[in-house]
Design a protein around this motif. Structure first.
Motif, PDB file in Angstrom:
ATOM      1  N   MET A 125       0.772  -1.060  -0.037  1.00  0.00           N
ATOM      2  CA  MET A 125      -0.094  -0.081  -0.025  1.00  0.00           C
ATOM      3  C   MET A 125       0.708   1.249  -0.126  1.00  0.00           C
ATOM      4  O   MET A 125       1.456   1.835   0.989  1.00  0.00           O
ATOM      5  N   ASP A 126       0.792   1.991  -1.035  1.00  0.00           N
ATOM      6  CA  ASP A 126       1.668   3.180  -1.462  1.00  0.00           C
ATOM      7  C   ASP A 126       0.789   4.479  -0.691  1.00  0.00           C
ATOM      8  O   ASP A 126      -0.076   4.811  -1.416  1.00  0.00           O
ATOM      9  N   GLU A 164       4.038   5.568   4.316  1.00  0.00           N
ATOM     10  CA  GLU A 164       3.101   6.597   4.923  1.00  0.00           C
ATOM     11  C   GLU A 164       3.903   7.580   5.389  1.00  0.00           C
ATOM     12  O   GLU A 164       5.156   7.594   5.979  1.00  0.00           O
ATOM     13  N   PRO A 180      -1.648   4.832   1.917  1.00  0.00           N
ATOM     14  CA  PRO A 180      -3.012   4.443   1.895  1.00  0.00           C
ATOM     15  C   PRO A 180      -3.949   5.766   2.404  1.00  0.00           C
ATOM     16  O   PRO A 180      -4.917   5.680   2.050  1.00  0.00           O
ATOM     17  N   PHE A 184       3.488  -1.053   3.865  1.00  0.00           N
ATOM     18  CA  PHE A 184       2.929   0.475   3.554  1.00  0.00           C
ATOM     19  C   PHE A 184       3.972   1.295   3.649  1.00  0.00           C
ATOM     20  O   PHE A 184       4.730   1.477   4.707  1.00  0.00           O
TER      21      PHE A 184
END
Length: 256
Positions: free
Chosen positions: A169-170, A203, A172, A201
């Motif tokens: 997940m880039d 973030e 999210p 991910f």
């Protein structure tokens, strides 16, 4: 826990500039792992090598012990790796459910020959996926009218449509209000717990990272400078110096 993904000394060079410089790490089954770092640290480049969108200059990627370096993105997707992107990409003219149904049609290899019956295919399965992301009450609304946070939930449902074992997940929560960011990552954490999924991910919101990640990796100038739990990363002098300029924001995150 069993290792599901391993990156071994990944490097990516552009005309002599090392965007990713000898990065090695692993993700285990059921793990929610964050990859953070300042802009330009190499996070997206690293992600793109894991999913086959970029070929490493050197190094290897393994999925459940099998080498996947050099495979095309669709081949890696078929092996059980899902991905969401920083900017959502849905069919605005279709309903929420139809977007998920199209993903399911692709997963079941029904892209050709379904004709006018497409709206009937995998409807129940699509509704189950929407229920898992708390979006089933909007199943028949067009995507064009959804709030941005709901589009992020829809993208997650689409990513889950082929039952991945690993989800990348880039950012999210990019573009979401602060309260919605926490809700989104709690939803991801629930999916990890309920489905035994592994998530890696990126973030920028430190509240999101420290509240939900089991382990945190920090990239700076293409190099991995820290990999550990939240407390270890908060207290790492290298992270405090190069990522948050002496640790002021880390202290605020710890004291919040």
């Amino acid at each position: 826990m069993t290792e599901i993904l391993r990156a071994d000394t990944l490097r990516k060079s552009y005309d002599g500039f090392l965007a990713v410089d000898g990065v090695s790490f692993s993700v285990r089954e059921g793990e929610l792992k964050a990859l953070i770092g300042p802009n330009g640290a190499g996070k997206s480049t690293c992600f793109n090598m894991l999913t086959g969108q970029l070929k490493p200059s050197s190094g290897e990627v393994f999925l459940r012990g099998a080498r996947i370096t050099g495979k095309r993105p669709r081949e890696i997707w078929r092996l059980g790796v899902g991905r969401t992107f920083q900017i959502t990409g849905t069919y605005a003219s279709m309903s929420v459910a139809e977007n998920v149904q199209m993903a399911l049609i692709s997963h079941h290899r029904r892209l050709f020959g379904f004709g006018a019956r497409a709206w009937k295919l995998y409807r129940a399965e699509a509704l189950d996926l929407l229920r898992s992301v708390a979006l089933d009450d909007q199943a028949d609304r067009p995507c064009s009218v959804l709030a941005y946070g709901d589009l992020k939930r829809l993208e997650l449902a689409i990513a889950l449509s082929h039952r991945p074992r690993l989800l990348l997940m880039d950012e999210p929560t990019a573009g979401m209000a602060p309260s919605a960011r926490i809700d989104m990552m709690q939803l991801v954490a629930d999916v990890v717990r309920d489905q035994g999924l592994s998530v890696l991910f990126t973030e920028h919101d430190m509240d999101v990272v420290f509240a939900h990640a089991h382990h945190i990796m920090v990239l700076n100038r293409g190099k991995l400078i820290a990999d550990g739990n939240a407390e270890a990363v908060r207290n790492d002098p290298r992270v405090q110096e190069v990522y948050l300029g002496g640790g002021t924001l880390f202290k605020e995150a710890r004291d919040a």
